[in-house]
Design a protein around this motif. Structure first.
Motif, PDB file in Angstrom:
ATOM      1  N   MET A  45       1.944  46.737  27.138  1.00  0.00           N
ATOM      2  CA  MET A  45       2.758  45.536  27.302  1.00  0.00           C
ATOM      3  C   MET A  45       3.262  45.420  28.732  1.00  0.00           C
ATOM      4  N   GLY A  46       3.543  46.571  29.350  1.00  0.00           N
ATOM      5  CA  GLY A  46       3.953  46.555  30.739  1.00  0.00           C
ATOM      6  C   GLY A  46       2.861  46.037  31.647  1.00  0.00           C
ATOM      7  N   GLU A  47       1.624  46.441  31.391  1.00  0.00           N
ATOM      8  CA  GLU A  47       0.495  45.983  32.188  1.00  0.00           C
ATOM      9  C   GLU A  47       0.329  44.468  32.098  1.00  0.00           C
ATOM     10  N   MET A  48       0.662  43.908  30.953  1.00  0.00           N
ATOM     11  CA  MET A  48       0.546  42.461  30.765  1.00  0.00           C
ATOM     12  C   MET A  48       1.731  41.701  31.361  1.00  0.00           C
ATOM     13  N   GLY A  49       2.788  42.435  31.750  1.00  0.00           N
ATOM     14  CA  GLY A  49       3.951  41.789  32.348  1.00  0.00           C
ATOM     15  C   GLY A  49       4.916  41.161  31.363  1.00  0.00           C
ATOM     16  N   TRP A  50       4.816  41.540  30.088  1.00  0.00           N
ATOM     17  CA  TRP A  50       5.642  40.871  29.077  1.00  0.00           C
ATOM     18  C   TRP A  50       7.120  41.219  29.196  1.00  0.00           C
ATOM     19  N   PHE A  51       7.449  42.395  29.730  1.00  0.00           N
ATOM     20  CA  PHE A  51       8.856  42.786  29.810  1.00  0.00           C
ATOM     21  C   PHE A  51       9.620  42.042  30.900  1.00  0.00           C
ATOM     22  N   ALA A  52       8.922  41.454  31.836  1.00  0.00           N
ATOM     23  CA  ALA A  52       9.580  40.865  33.003  1.00  0.00           C
ATOM     24  C   ALA A  52       9.325  39.370  33.129  1.00  0.00           C
ATOM     25  N   LYS A  59      12.179  40.583  42.366  1.00  0.00           N
ATOM     26  CA  LYS A  59      12.577  41.835  41.714  1.00  0.00           C
ATOM     27  C   LYS A  59      11.415  42.450  40.936  1.00  0.00           C
ATOM     28  N   GLY A  60      10.232  41.864  41.098  1.00  0.00           N
ATOM     29  CA  GLY A  60       9.053  42.396  40.437  1.00  0.00           C
ATOM     30  C   GLY A  60       8.682  41.708  39.148  1.00  0.00           C
ATOM     31  N   GLY A  61       9.378  40.614  38.821  1.00  0.00           N
ATOM     32  CA  GLY A  61       9.115  39.904  37.582  1.00  0.00           C
ATOM     33  C   GLY A  61       8.171  38.734  37.743  1.00  0.00           C
ATOM     34  N   SER A  62       8.003  37.965  36.672  1.00  0.00           N
ATOM     35  CA  SER A  62       7.107  36.806  36.683  1.00  0.00           C
ATOM     36  C   SER A  62       7.770  35.547  37.217  1.00  0.00           C
ATOM     37  N   GLY A  63       9.105  35.565  37.323  1.00  0.00           N
ATOM     38  CA  GLY A  63       9.809  34.410  37.858  1.00  0.00           C
ATOM     39  C   GLY A  63       9.874  33.241  36.905  1.00  0.00           C
ATOM     40  N   LEU A  64       9.696  33.486  35.612  1.00  0.00           N
ATOM     41  CA  LEU A  64       9.779  32.407  34.636  1.00  0.00           C
ATOM     42  C   LEU A  64      11.222  32.292  34.136  1.00  0.00           C
ATOM     43  N   THR A  65      11.436  31.653  33.020  1.00  0.00           N
ATOM     44  CA  THR A  65      12.795  31.293  32.609  1.00  0.00           C
ATOM     45  C   THR A  65      13.091  31.721  31.179  1.00  0.00           C
ATOM     46  N   SER A  82       8.927  45.185  17.048  1.00  0.00           N
ATOM     47  CA  SER A  82      10.007  46.152  17.212  1.00  0.00           C
ATOM     48  C   SER A  82      11.136  45.609  18.081  1.00  0.00           C
ATOM     49  N   LEU A  83      12.352  45.989  17.744  1.00  0.00           N
ATOM     50  CA  LEU A  83      13.513  45.587  18.531  1.00  0.00           C
ATOM     51  C   LEU A  83      13.459  46.170  19.933  1.00  0.00           C
ATOM     52  N   ASP A  84      12.828  47.338  20.099  1.00  0.00           N
ATOM     53  CA  ASP A  84      12.844  47.934  21.433  1.00  0.00           C
ATOM     54  C   ASP A  84      11.987  47.178  22.438  1.00  0.00           C
ATOM     55  N   VAL A  85      11.153  46.237  21.981  1.00  0.00           N
ATOM     56  CA  VAL A  85      10.487  45.339  22.923  1.00  0.00           C
ATOM     57  C   VAL A  85      11.539  44.476  23.623  1.00  0.00           C
ATOM     58  N   LEU A  86      12.489  43.976  22.841  1.00  0.00           N
ATOM     59  CA  LEU A  86      13.571  43.182  23.413  1.00  0.00           C
ATOM     60  C   LEU A  86      14.484  44.039  24.277  1.00  0.00           C
ATOM     61  N   SER A  87      14.807  45.243  23.820  1.00  0.00           N
ATOM     62  CA  SER A  87      15.662  46.143  24.612  1.00  0.00           C
ATOM     63  C   SER A  87      15.039  46.415  25.972  1.00  0.00           C
ATOM     64  N   GLN A  88      13.732  46.629  25.998  1.00  0.00           N
ATOM     65  CA  GLN A  88      13.022  46.900  27.255  1.00  0.00           C
ATOM     66  C   GLN A  88      13.092  45.678  28.180  1.00  0.00           C
ATOM     67  N   ALA A  89      12.893  44.494  27.606  1.00  0.00           N
ATOM     68  CA  ALA A  89      12.922  43.264  28.406  1.00  0.00           C
ATOM     69  C   ALA A  89      14.314  42.973  28.955  1.00  0.00           C
TER      70      ALA A  89
END
Length: 323
Positions: A45-52, A59-65, A82-89
């Motif tokens: 998921m990190g490789e796909m950029g979903w957390f950012a 700051k290294g993110g996608s710059g979306l909203t 999983s809830l920890d997907v949200l916690s990571q984001a």
């Protein structure tokens, strides 16, 4: 976006849905040890950029909203993600420097720390090295890799739970203000709405093939009217979610009010739809092999984080919205 995604937003939905169906199918929850997000999935998921998604580009993110943030977590909810997907984001908005980069890439995991009286409940993968605590005034990120915590049974098969009587004093990252909580509430509301939609899809598909007395059960008003109620609950919650996401994106002064309403409607829609889905399935709906109980358990769990009925309605009681 006006109460419905379009253009690039639909592309994000399609990309997320396709990816998640492969790496996080709901069928995983029928196997032991399938709760949470393991290290391999976290890095994928990190490789796909979903957390950012909602993190600034500098700051290294996608710059979306917040809109894209909601779209993604709606798809997560459809699969009892999983809830920890949200916690990571959320954690990527709290950390700095190298730690933020490691969170974005999925190299290090994050559990959610929730205060419960004199204890802390750690929700998410037991191997998570960090814990994120979020409230209306700010967010704090701590190292819990050496923390002694007791494993507890969780109602939700998608989320592990541990309990500790204390948290480390040292803080690895901190932000003040309600912004992280807003993203948390928006993400959890989106997950609940995705779940409510999944429950509706399950029973509609079943009603088209299940027969009683020589007729498809979808032909009976008792089933059709219940499905219509489910669709109405999901639509009302979904529209409020889109409006609250757009309000955050546009910096409206009443964004928090709309977000409280979105979470309340999402709580109601997910629990009611998941329950109706079980009832309309009949006997098969209460079996362990079916997905129906997974939706209901996850709905009850998500309804207890980032905004419960009493807290949300208490703030909405005296709320004032902008013209």
């Amino acid at each position: 976006m006006f109460l419905a995604p379009d253009g690039d937003e639909i592309e994000i939905i399609d990309a997320a849905a396709g990816f998640l169906a492969d790496v996080m199918p709901i069928s995983r929850l029928h196997e032991s040890g399938s709760a949470d997000m393991n290290g391999t999935l976290r890095r994928q998921m990190g490789e796909m950029g979903w957390f950012a998604l909602a993190l600034e580009e500098n700051k290294g993110g996608s710059g979306l909203t917040a809109v894209e943030h909601a779209l993604f977590f709606r798809e997560i909810g459809r699969l009892c993600g999983s809830l920890d997907v949200l916690s990571q984001a959320l954690a990527v908005h709290v950390a700095d420097g190298d730690l933020r980069a490691r969170l974005i890439s999925g190299d290090v995991g994050v559990a959610l720390a929730v205060r419960d009286g004199g204890e802390f409940r750690l929700l998410g993968a037991p191997g998570a090295a960090l814990a994120l605590e979020v409230n209306e005034t700010g967010a704090w990120l701590r190292d819990v890799s050496a923390l002694a915590a007791e494993t507890r049974s969780s109602l939700d098969p998608a989320t592990s739970m541990r309990v500790s009587t204390a948290m480390p004093d040292a803080v690895l990252g901190q932000v003040d203000g309600p912004e992280v909580m807003q993203l948390a509430r928006l993400g959890s509301a989106a997950m609940l709405i995705g779940l409510a939609e999944a429950a509706l899809d399950l029973i509609v598909d079943y009603a088209k093939v299940r027969e009683t007395f020589g007729r498809k059960i979808g032909a009976y008003q008792a089933v059709r009217h219940a499905c219509a109620d489910m669709a109405l609950r999901a639509e009302a919650a979904r529209c409020q979610l889109w409006f609250s996401a757009a309000a955050i994106k546009e910096g409206r002064g009443d964004a928090a009010i709309h977000l409280d309403a979105a979470k309340h409607l999402a709580n109601q829609a997910a629990i009611a739809n998941a329950d109706a889905n079980i009832q309309l399935h009949g006997g098969i709906g209460v079996t362990d092999e079916h997905d129906a109980h997974l939706l209901l358990k996850h709905a009850w769990f998500l309804a207890k984080v980032f905004g419960t009925k009493r807290a949300l309605l208490g703030r909405l009681l005296d709320a004032r919205v902008e013209d």
